[in-house]
Design an enzyme around this catalytic site. Structure first.
Site, PDB file in Angstrom:
ATOM      1  N   GLU A   1       0.843  -1.188   0.000  1.00  0.00           N
ATOM      2  CA  GLU A   1       0.000   0.000   0.000  1.00  0.00           C
ATOM      3  C   GLU A   1       0.882   1.243   0.000  1.00  0.00           C
ATOM      4  OE1 GLU A   1      -2.834   0.334   3.189  1.00  0.00           O
ATOM      5  OE2 GLU A   1      -3.777   2.074   2.272  1.00  0.00           O
TER       6      GLU A   1
ATOM      7  N   ALA B   1       2.124  -0.279  10.695  1.00  0.00           N
ATOM      8  CA  ALA B   1       1.816  -1.668  10.375  1.00  0.00           C
ATOM      9  C   ALA B   1       0.942  -1.701   9.130  1.00  0.00           C
ATOM     10  CB  ALA B   1       1.073  -2.325  11.538  1.00  0.00           C
TER      11      ALA B   1
ATOM     12  N   GLU C   1      -2.233  -3.970   6.998  1.00  0.00           N
ATOM     13  CA  GLU C   1      -3.342  -4.910   7.192  1.00  0.00           C
ATOM     14  C   GLU C   1      -3.476  -5.977   6.109  1.00  0.00           C
ATOM     15  OE1 GLU C   1      -3.718  -1.562   6.413  1.00  0.00           O
ATOM     16  OE2 GLU C   1      -5.389  -1.272   5.024  1.00  0.00           O
ATOM     17  N   ASN C   2      -2.403  -6.385   5.436  1.00  0.00           N
ATOM     18  CA  ASN C   2      -2.475  -7.400   4.381  1.00  0.00           C
ATOM     19  C   ASN C   2      -3.385  -8.561   4.811  1.00  0.00           C
ATOM     20  OD1 ASN C   2      -0.123  -5.989   3.226  1.00  0.00           O
ATOM     21  ND2 ASN C   2       0.929  -6.955   4.956  1.00  0.00           N
TER      22      ASN C   2
ATOM     23  N   GLU D   1      -5.219  -2.876  12.727  1.00  0.00           N
ATOM     24  CA  GLU D   1      -4.949  -3.704  11.537  1.00  0.00           C
ATOM     25  C   GLU D   1      -5.939  -4.858  11.465  1.00  0.00           C
ATOM     26  OE1 GLU D   1      -3.106  -2.167   9.634  1.00  0.00           O
ATOM     27  OE2 GLU D   1      -2.126  -0.880  11.097  1.00  0.00           O
TER      28      GLU D   1
ATOM     29  N   HIS E   1      -9.253  -3.742  10.121  1.00  0.00           N
ATOM     30  CA  HIS E   1      -9.243  -3.525   8.666  1.00  0.00           C
ATOM     31  C   HIS E   1      -9.737  -4.755   7.895  1.00  0.00           C
ATOM     32  CE1 HIS E   1      -7.744   0.390   7.654  1.00  0.00           C
ATOM     33  NE2 HIS E   1      -6.559   0.266   8.203  1.00  0.00           N
TER      34      HIS E   1
ATOM     35  N   GLU F   1      -9.630   4.292   6.463  1.00  0.00           N
ATOM     36  CA  GLU F   1      -8.750   4.711   7.559  1.00  0.00           C
ATOM     37  C   GLU F   1      -9.495   5.477   8.657  1.00  0.00           C
ATOM     38  OE1 GLU F   1      -6.237   3.277   7.988  1.00  0.00           O
ATOM     39  OE2 GLU F   1      -5.501   2.614   6.046  1.00  0.00           O
TER      40      GLU F   1
HETATM   41  N1  B3K Z   1      -2.993   0.975   5.660  1.00  0.00           N
HETATM   42  C1  B3K Z   1      -1.674   1.099   6.212  1.00  0.00           C
HETATM   43  C2  B3K Z   1      -0.993   2.368   5.863  1.00  0.00           C
HETATM   44  C3  B3K Z   1      -0.299   2.324   4.564  1.00  0.00           C
HETATM   45  C4  B3K Z   1       0.541   3.553   4.388  1.00  0.00           C
HETATM   46  C5  B3K Z   1       1.104   3.609   3.020  1.00  0.00           C
HETATM   47  N2  B3K Z   1       1.906   4.776   2.809  1.00  0.00           N
HETATM   48  C6  B3K Z   1      -1.675   0.946   7.686  1.00  0.00           C
HETATM   49  C7  B3K Z   1      -2.913   1.338   8.362  1.00  0.00           C
HETATM   50  O1  B3K Z   1      -3.434   2.408   8.241  1.00  0.00           O
HETATM   51  O2  B3K Z   1      -3.445   0.506   9.027  1.00  0.00           O
HETATM   52 ZN    ZN Z   2      -5.350   1.814   8.776  1.00  0.00          ZN
END
Ligand code: B3K
Ligand code: ZN
Length: 869
Positions: free
Chosen positions: A132, A273, A275-276, A309, A312, A331
């Site tokens: 991301e 962190a 959230e894959n 995470e 998410h 977010e």
């Molecule tokens: N979604 C990621 C953040 C990614 C940042 C990329 N530059 C972590 C989070 O917000 O949980």
């Molecule tokens: Zn996030």
């Protein structure tokens, strides 16, 4: 009647080269299935990607795949090598005749040379990914946009000795060994996902395993993967994960959906962190904790980030974003969810205070500066620059306001509707708000301005009383200041929780009311008010606004002691402190009495939670005081604040000693009550030192040496680091030597010195930048020194410009390695409009030097050029 639709629909002008949110077009090709084979090696990894692609709609566009930094070694269509492809910019363009094809590409990438930490990279011998927002294109050719959802199956092949553990998204399918000491693993993720959620990890990792039984009775295998020596520091994270899983079932009805959930901690990571799907990858600072190395703050942050995470998985993964302008859809909502989780683990009041403090420290200045942007931005050069406090924290405040207006039942119905309707899709902020409307029957047309208008609204509030009539009249007027590209604003919808208290009796004169201010100004009349009323407004910080009230010091003092909303109580104290500090800074004639009395009353109130007391008696930061002033005078603010700290320290000496001693003795326990005692103890120690007490350094050193935990040890070190006693160097040396092999603690060592209030901090920071342990290659280390220094208002803004020059030098050097992290550290230079002519010229000169640097990244260019205005 306000014409909201027009305000939202008119595209603003945007800079050339920027991506506009009005340019959105659905993808020309979809990719229902993706097969990836990785032949992993730190120096040269071969990636073979087989994409099943289908034409989306009636068009004759070729297939365009995003890439970055690699070249195609082979392209095959339906199994046959083709040569009619071309590379345009960084895209691979493949002409395709039919409605559906299989497209295969091969590339080679070099993880160990990846210093940007985007795509596939190496961290301390572990191969890991960060995709991301647009990192997947650095791994293979793909339509790297969040609205192309694909089912991934992945084969990982690697040397078995160096990379014994092979992880990817989804559930494990099979594994086996190969010749020449190599082995393989297959992973399959049945849930279609965008490429930014792809992840793999290969390395020599140990696991702390657990399991969780979901509400429908499925058992999920949990694993926290770290280096073998760190296993003992993973129990808190594992516990937080289980607690989060149960919380999301109970509060939002969300159940986990795969058979495994893995978390891997790595030391080199650009932010907190990621959230894959099924394989979260974390900055190790948000996983590793034991009492000896992590503070209470770290423990809290770990639980909050693990929860964030995990949450998410629904708000982000099951439902993702249609495009990156919708980033706050996942977010803002997920921050709101993690805030609710943390509030439920301890004191909700203290959590709210901490969150508002954070919003004011990071988001308000952003909203008032050159990088201000709406929660749903209009354009960007580099999307990485938009992972901001506005998208995250102000975004969370928008969700909170909707929850406040709807009430808990309608809000839950609305989130159920949203999860149900958009599951498996890529959605927009508009979709979310529409669910809020549909489930509640409430019209949120004007509320949507919160998504499109930047800037923090200011609300002037004044309360008049006609005793003879028994009437109180509250006049409210809102003003949203102009921001870059948005000079004129329309009135927003502001939900303000309000209550009145009697000035003589202190009793509530009305029940709490929720007032919706949705016009420029409004007057609210309260009848039957015979006693002179005092105004308690924006209780619980129900709207993310700045309240300008004409409440006297006496009223604020009273509310700080008697308001029945803990946030309002804290807020009254903050306002009193701010008024005192601003007056002292501007007029130079400090009157400390009201603050001293209010702090004394708070310390004396035995009914209060020590954690609340610790927050309430803390003075606003230098920079928050600066944010109240048209022109920031960092030295005068510092002097005024130090004088008030000294006065509080001296005049309440006995009370600080008593608060310091109050904490019950005993070994470290991580519990809300024990945390509160430790926090108050460190705050009290700070005031004892500020008083100039002869034994302060000895007291701090004793605490430093006797501590059985990092909270007390670092609290003492911070106090010592601000002073000049001999114990300072001794403590810094002991600390360094004790933790020399623990990078996360050495970060604290750098940070504590960079935040010091001593006169010579600038010189010390410059020296620390030459310390053998300092490196820009590790983002945590860069932030611990360079980031902390930028946040130290007085030191950074030294009148000779040395702070500005230091920051610019570091950013230029860091940009060559890691543009994303460099760009994040730039904002302190963008405050130049708020400083005197000398300082602002020096800051501008550094910004210009950055912009003129050859080979500058898009990331740093966008931040620096926008900051010049
Ligand atoms: N979604 C990621 C953040 C990614 C940042 C990329 N530059 C972590 C989070 O917000 O949980
Ligand atoms: Zn996030």
């Amino acid at each position: 009647m306000l014409d909201v639709s027009q305000a939202i629909a008119t595209p603003p002008p945007h800079a050339n080269g920027a991506i506009s949110r009005y340019d959105y077009r659905p993808p020309a090709w979809l990719v229902p299935d993706t097969r990836l084979v990785f032949d992993l090696d730190a120096a040269a990894t071969r990636v073979t990607a087989t994409l099943s692609v289908t034409r989306n709609g009636d068009h004759d566009e070729p297939l365009r795949l995003d890439g970055a930094g690699q070249a195609p070694l082979a392209v095959r269509v339906d199994g046959r090598t083709v040569d009619d492809w071309r590379v345009e910019g960084e895209q691979l363009v493949v002409p395709l005749a039919g409605a559906a094809h299989s497209v295969e590409t091969e590339v080679e990438i070099a993880p160990e040379r990846n210093t940007q930490l985007m795509g596939l990279y190496a961290s301390g011998g572990i191969l890991c990914t960060q995709c991301e927002a647009e990192g997947f294109r650095r791994i293979t050719y793909f339509p790297d946009r969040p609205d192309v959802l694909s089912r991934y199956s992945v084969r990982l092949v690697a040397d078995a000795a160096r990379y014994p553990i092979l992880l990817a998204n989804g559930d494990p399918v099979d594994a086996g060994t190969l010749d020449a000491g190599r082995h393989w693993a297959e992973w399959n993720d049945p849930y279609p996902k965008p490429s930014y959620l792809f992840a793999l990890v290969a390395g020599d990792l140990a696991v702390n395993r657990g399991s969780f039984v979901t509400q429908s009775g499925r058992t999920v295998e949990l694993g926290i993967w770290v280096r073998a020596g760190d296993i003992d520091k993973t129990h808190h994270a594992l516990h937080a994960l289980k607690t989060s899983m149960a919380w999301d079932e109970r509060v939002y009805g969300r159940e986990y959906d795969l058979d495994v959930f893995n978390i891997v901690a790595v030391d080199d990571f650009n932010f907190g962190a990621m959230e894959n799907k099924g394989l979260n990858i974390f900055n190790s600072r948000y996983i590793l904790a034991d009492p000896d190395t992590a503070t209470d703050y770290d423990y809290d942050a770990i639980a909050a980030v693990v929860a964030h995470e995990y949450f998410h998985n629904w708000s982000g993964n099951r439902i993702t974003c249609r495009d990156w302008f919708q980033l706050s859809l996942k977010e803002g909502f997920t921050v709101y969810r993690d805030q609710g989780f943390s509030a439920d683990q301890g004191s909700a009041a203290v959590k709210r205070i901490e969150d508002v403090r954070g919003l004011r420290a990071a988001q308000f200045p952003e909203d008032a500066g050159p990088l201000a942007h709406p929660v749903r931005p209009e354009s960007y050069l580099e999307i990485s620059n938009f992972y901001t406090a506005t998208i995250y924290n102000k975004g969370a405040e928008l969700i909170r306001m909707m929850a406040t207006m709807l009430g808990p039942q309608a809000f839950r119905a609305a989130t159920d509707l949203y999860f149900d309707r958009f599951d498996g899709t890529a959605a927009t902020c508009e979709d979310f708000v529409a669910c809020m409307e549909e489930a509640s029957g409430r019209d949120l047309a004007q509320f949507r301005l919160w998504y499109s208008q930047a800037g923090t609204p200011r609300v002037a509030a004044s309360l008049a009383h006609e005793a003879g009539e028994g009437r109180a009249t509250l006049r409210l007027a809102q003003h949203v200041p102009g921001t870059p590209g948005q000079p004129d604003k329309q009135p927003m919808v502001l939900p303000l929780r309000i209550k009145l208290f009697g000035a003589e009796t202190g009793r509530a004169l009305i029940d709490e009311q929720l007032v919706l201010l949705d016009r420029g100004s409004n007057t609210i009349v309260f009848d039957g008010i015979t006693e002179r009323p005092m105004l308690s407004i924006n209780r619980g910080f129900s709207s993310p606004v700045i309240i300008e009230s004409d409440r006297s010091a006496a009223e604020l003092g009273f509310l700080s002691a008697h308001d029945d909303d803990p946030f309002a109580r804290y807020e009254a104290m903050q306002q009193l402190m701010l008024d005192t500090l601003v007056a002292a800074t501007i007029e130079g004639t400090p009157d400390h009495d009201a603050v001293v009395t209010a702090v004394s009353n708070t310390l004396a109130d035995g009914t209060l939670d020590p954690a609340f007391v610790a927050e309430a008696v803390l003075l606003p930061s230098d920079s928050f005081v600066g944010d109240q002033m048209a022109m920031v005078d960092p030295d005068a603010i510092f002097a005024a604040r130090e004088a008030l700290r000294r006065a509080l320290g001296k005049r309440l000496a006995d009370q600080w000693r008593e608060a310091y001693e109050r904490a019950p003795a005993g070994p470290y326990v991580y519990s809300p009550a024990a945390k509160g005692h430790r926090r108050l103890r460190s705050v009290a120690l700070g005031y004892i030192a500020a008083s100039g007490a002869a034994d302060a350094a000895a007291l701090a050193f004793r605490q430093f040496e006797a501590a059985d935990n990092m909270t007390d040890r670092q609290g003492a070190l911070t106090t010592l680091a601000n002073g000049h006693a001999d114990e300072r160097e001794a403590a810094l040396d002991i600390f360094y030597n004790r933790y020399a092999d623990n990078g996360l603690v050495i970060d604290k060592w750098f940070q504590t010195q960079a935040l010091s209030s001593r006169d010579d901090t600038g010189r010390q920071v410059a020296e620390l930048a030459r310390h053998p342990d300092f490196t820009l290659a590790n983002p945590n280390r860069a932030r611990s020194l360079v980031g902390a220094y930028g946040a130290n208002q007085r030191a950074f803004n030294a009148a000779d410009g040395s702070g500005y020059r230091f920051l610019a030098d570091q950013l230029i050097a860091l940009d060559r390695l890691n543009p994303q992290t460099a760009a994040k550290l730039l904002p302190p230079l963008g405050r130049w409009r708020r400083f005197d002519a000398n300082r602002s010229a020096l800051m501008r000169a550094e910004l210009e030097r950055i912009v003129a640097t050859p080979g500058l990244s898009k990331d740093l260019f966008e931040q620096a050029s926008k900051s010049l205005g």
